[in-house]
Design a protein around this motif. Structure first.
Motif, mmCIF file in Angstrom:
data_model
loop_
_atom_site.group_PDB
_atom_site.id
_atom_site.type_symbol
_atom_site.label_atom_id
_atom_site.label_comp_id
_atom_site.label_asym_id
_atom_site.label_seq_id
_atom_site.Cartn_x
_atom_site.Cartn_y
_atom_site.Cartn_z
ATOM 1 N N PRO A 63 28.265 40.850 -29.729
ATOM 2 C CA PRO A 63 27.168 40.539 -29.058
ATOM 3 C C PRO A 63 26.134 41.668 -28.958
ATOM 4 O O PRO A 63 24.844 41.595 -29.377
ATOM 5 C CB PRO A 63 27.322 39.588 -27.526
ATOM 6 N N SER A 67 22.630 41.653 -30.856
ATOM 7 C CA SER A 67 21.399 42.004 -30.108
ATOM 8 C C SER A 67 20.323 43.154 -29.922
ATOM 9 O O SER A 67 19.991 42.402 -30.060
ATOM 10 C CB SER A 67 22.282 41.337 -28.497
ATOM 11 N N ALA A 71 17.077 43.170 -32.531
ATOM 12 C CA ALA A 71 15.978 43.808 -31.605
ATOM 13 C C ALA A 71 15.474 45.230 -31.734
ATOM 14 O O ALA A 71 13.709 44.964 -32.698
ATOM 15 C CB ALA A 71 16.197 43.600 -30.072
ATOM 16 N N PRO A 77 15.459 36.433 -32.734
ATOM 17 C CA PRO A 77 16.361 35.455 -32.795
ATOM 18 C C PRO A 77 17.155 34.968 -33.310
ATOM 19 O O PRO A 77 18.460 35.414 -33.611
ATOM 20 C CB PRO A 77 16.390 35.181 -30.581
ATOM 21 N N ILE A 80 18.841 37.391 -35.482
ATOM 22 C CA ILE A 80 19.914 37.853 -35.126
ATOM 23 C C ILE A 80 21.130 36.976 -35.508
ATOM 24 O O ILE A 80 22.463 37.478 -35.766
ATOM 25 C CB ILE A 80 19.754 38.517 -33.821
ATOM 26 N N ILE A 81 21.015 36.459 -35.425
ATOM 27 C CA ILE A 81 22.143 34.774 -35.448
ATOM 28 C C ILE A 81 22.435 34.990 -36.031
ATOM 29 O O ILE A 81 24.477 35.226 -36.223
ATOM 30 C CB ILE A 81 22.007 33.827 -34.170
#
Length: 111
Positions: A63, A67, A71, A77, A80-81
């Protein structure tokens, strides 16, 4: 950048926690080898390896990795997920294939 931050800060602290709490005594008792010091030391190495590879890596390392790198690349987001979902399983399989034996050896040699 991520590797230095994780290895130098997070992993250093985690390994200290493992050293204090992953004694191998419970595993050694389960295997009826609690009275054999080398068996207890091996059980401690197994415990440290399993806690790191099955808990810290999937719940903390990946994670943070996804992340932070997302970033830095300026991803949203949701991107990223999506990237993490697509890459997690193959990366975890390769991670376990390589790091389970290597890290077990590491914890045996450097308790």
């Amino acid at each position: 950048v991520f590797g230095v931050a994780y290895t130098g800060c997070v992993q250093h602290k985690l390994f200290g926690i493992y050293q204090r709490h992953c004694t191998g005594r419970a595993i050694a008792r389960l295997l009826c080898v609690a009275g054999i010091p080398k068996a207890v030391a091996l059980a401690a190495a197994v415990q440290k390896t399993l806690v790191n590879q099955l808990c810290a890596i999937p719940l903390l390392y990946y994670p943070l990795f996804f992340s932070m790198t997302g970033a830095i690349r300026g991803h949203e987001p949701s991107q990223i997920i999506a990237n993490a979902r697509a890459r997690f399983a193959p990366l975890m399989r390769r991670n376990l294939a390589f790091w389970l034996p290597v890290q077990l050896f590491q914890f045996v040699v450097v308790p």
